[in-house]
Design an enzyme around this catalytic site. Structure first.
Site, short mmCIF file in Angstrom:
data_model
loop_
_atom_site.label_atom_id
_atom_site.label_comp_id
_atom_site.label_asym_id
_atom_site.label_seq_id
_atom_site.Cartn_x
_atom_site.Cartn_y
_atom_site.Cartn_z
N SER A 110 0.83 -1.21 0.00
CA SER A 110 0.00 0.00 0.00
C SER A 110 0.87 1.26 0.00
O SER A 110 1.18 1.80 -1.06
CB SER A 110 -0.96 -0.01 1.19
OG SER A 110 -0.25 -0.13 2.42
N HIS A 157 8.64 -1.42 -5.45
CA HIS A 157 7.37 -0.74 -5.74
C HIS A 157 6.85 -1.13 -7.13
O HIS A 157 6.58 -0.28 -7.99
CB HIS A 157 7.53 0.78 -5.66
CG HIS A 157 6.23 1.50 -5.39
ND1 HIS A 157 6.17 2.71 -4.74
CD2 HIS A 157 4.95 1.19 -5.71
CE1 HIS A 157 4.91 3.11 -4.66
NE2 HIS A 157 4.15 2.20 -5.26
N GLU A 208 11.80 6.36 -0.93
CA GLU A 208 12.15 5.62 -2.13
C GLU A 208 13.02 6.49 -3.03
O GLU A 208 12.82 7.71 -3.10
CB GLU A 208 10.89 5.18 -2.88
CG GLU A 208 10.02 4.22 -2.06
CD GLU A 208 8.78 3.76 -2.81
OE1 GLU A 208 8.60 4.18 -3.99
OE2 GLU A 208 7.98 2.99 -2.25
#
Length: 523
Positions: A326, A379, A356
């Site tokens: 999520s 991701h 990230e």
């Protein structure tokens, strides 16, 4: 004019009758010829006058008819209500080949094609841009497409004087300052459904991989170690899957997991109808002790920040598994790392992280690296060709509709407005204004002087959004008056048509304007 014609006809008839009576009087024979000739001449003169008036009447009538036909056959079939010179029509549009679309982070080629088909100028950048880099480029951009790495801050939006919309080619929008975008009149779109199947399939794959410890087995084999054992390797049939967040992804995962023999329970802050045999749990605390596998599908909010922390991870069944695809802020990675290394959890799969990198690199470091039976992915939950194609088409469609017709349907930070085409003879005025008392009254005072073919006004947070179709001959003056209101943030006008694909009209062009101050090339 009709009265004049009747009078002339009556007078001519009287004179001709008078001439005939003279012919019947024998005692006036001498005068007969003179009177008859005189009366005939007078009658001819009056008939000639009558004919002249009739011809003039027909000429005037044809002139009026021609003027009416010219107005009816104008490019927009304008219905004239104002006297000549009392209204101003927008007769040209901002060239579509000057509308600039900036697409970052390797947006799907099909989306690029859709924008190019509209005639827009498209610039493609395969990587994300830093705030400083984006500030340098954003001033001339009308529409911006990003994925999850590019951050749209208030500082970026402050320089985006021409920006009409932002498209997030993904599910999430937390990379955009939505409040600042709302205040500055920039709608933000996303794709909440197009990649849900891809994410759900990845969840199934990771559930099986964790149950069979495929990650560790793979690493051992690459390192040259053959270790064939059944210890801690399980079937997923008969196991309990706990889904946190029963939205589009969670519900699809529910159906897929149940078809593989799993028992499904779920928790969501909203009351949602279960699919299949899934059972609703009234709290997270009720779900966690029951589940063998816990998957997370929640947005990034204050309620979900570190939703899985030392306490909640401690509530999970010993030997269970945690999967997060999520948002990176949902799981406390320090607490998860401890639970994995002490053996409270048998494994985890993480696809999203609190921080990230902006682009691909070889220097990524994370606390979960080398944790036992832990699958780390960059991701990629929605990173399938099918999902990216679907997202590309969906977002391109939303952004093109916004540019061509002003539609904000599907925007996450804006009133949802999608007014049907007003028809020939209309131009569309789009006005973004401050959400404050008295604005609607002021706008209606202006619109009360023109023919309005359709109107839609809605508000959300700091702004209101008006879409109104008015008669074309009064469009420019009306737009100027609305734009001059102190409440106006941005105002633009669409003339000729609003896009071939949406309204089946002849010229897909738009006229862009800003309220204050307008860029020099805007009309």
């Amino acid at each position: 004019m009709l009265v004049l014609v009747i009078c002339l006809m009556f007078q001519a008839s009287y004179l001709l009758t008078d001439s005939a009576e003279l012919c019947r009087m024998p005692d006036l024979a001498k005068l007969k010829h003179e009177k008859l000739v005189s009366a005939s001449l007078r009658g001819d003169a009056l008939l000639l006058t009558l004919r002249t008036h009739i011809i003039q009447l027909e000429t005037n009538r044809m002139t009026d008819l021609r003027s009416t036909l010219e107005s009816l056959t104008s490019p927009m079939l304008g219905i004239v209500r104002h006297p000549v010179g009392s209204s101003e029509e927008a007769t040209h549009s901002y060239p579509k080949n000057k509308i600039k679309i900036l697409l970052l982070e390797n947006i799907h080629a099909k989306a690029v094609h859709e924008f190019q088909q509209e005639g827009f100028e498209v610039e493609i950048v395969k990587s994300s841009l830093s705030e400083e880099e984006l500030i340098k480029k954003i001033a001339t951009v009308h529409a911006l497409g990003i994925r999850s790495k590019t951050k749209i801050t208030d500082a970026v939006l402050a320089e985006a004087k021409r920006l009409l919309c932002v498209g997030c080619f993904c599910i999430g929008t937390d990379q955009v300052d939505l409040s600042a975008a709302n205040t500055r009149g920039v709608p933000v779109f996303n794709s909440p459904f197009s990649n849900s199947r891809s994410v759900a399939e990845l969840m199934i794959g990771e559930i099986i991989s964790l149950a069979r410890r495929l990650g560790d087995k793979n690493m051992q084999m690459h390192a040259g170690k053959w270790d064939k054992v059944a210890t801690s390797c399980l079937e997923i049939r008969g196991k309990t899957l706990g889904i946190v967040g029963y939205g589009h992804i969670g519900s699809q995962l529910s159906v897929m997991a149940e078809s593989m023999g799993m028992r499904v329970i779920f928790y969501d802050i909203e009351k949602i109808m279960p699919l299949g045999n899934a059972k609703y749990c009234h709290s997270l605390e009720e779900l966690l002790p029951q589940a063998d596998f816990v998957t997370l599908h929640v947005p990034n909010t204050t309620l979900t920040n570190h939703l899985m922390n030392v306490n909640t991870i401690g509530l999970m069944k010993k030997g269970s598994y945690l999967i997060n695809a999520s948002r990176g802020s949902v799981v406390d990675l320090e607490a998860l790392n401890t639970a994995l290394r002490v053996g409270h959890l048998n494994g985890a799969a993480i696809d999203v992280y609190p921080v990230e990198p902006e682009g691909n690199n070889n220097n990524w470091v994370n606390i979960l690296q080398n944790a036992p039976n832990t699958i780390l992915t960059p991701h990629i939950g929605g990173s399938t060709e099918e999902a990216q194609l679907a997202i590309g088409l969906e977002l391109a469609d939303k952004m093109i509709r916004m540019i061509n017709s002003g539609s904000t349907q599907g925007a996450v930070n804006f009133p949802s407005v999608d007014l049907p085409y007003g028809g020939p003879g209309t131009h569309r005025i789009l006005n973004i204004h401050k959400n404050q008392p008295g604005v609607l009254r002021n706008i209606n005072n202006i619109l009360g002087e023109v023919n309005v073919h359709g109107q839609f006004l809605a508000t959300k947070d700091a702004i209101g959004y008006l879409v109104v179709d008015v008669e074309s001959l009064a469009s420019m003056e009306t737009k100027k008056q609305i734009a001059s209101l102190p409440s106006s943030i941005r105002t633009r006008i669409l003339c000729n048509s609003f896009g071939l694909r949406y309204f089946a009209t002849s010229a897909a062009v738009s006229l862009f304007t800003e309220s204050s101050p307008p860029p020099s090339e805007f009309h």
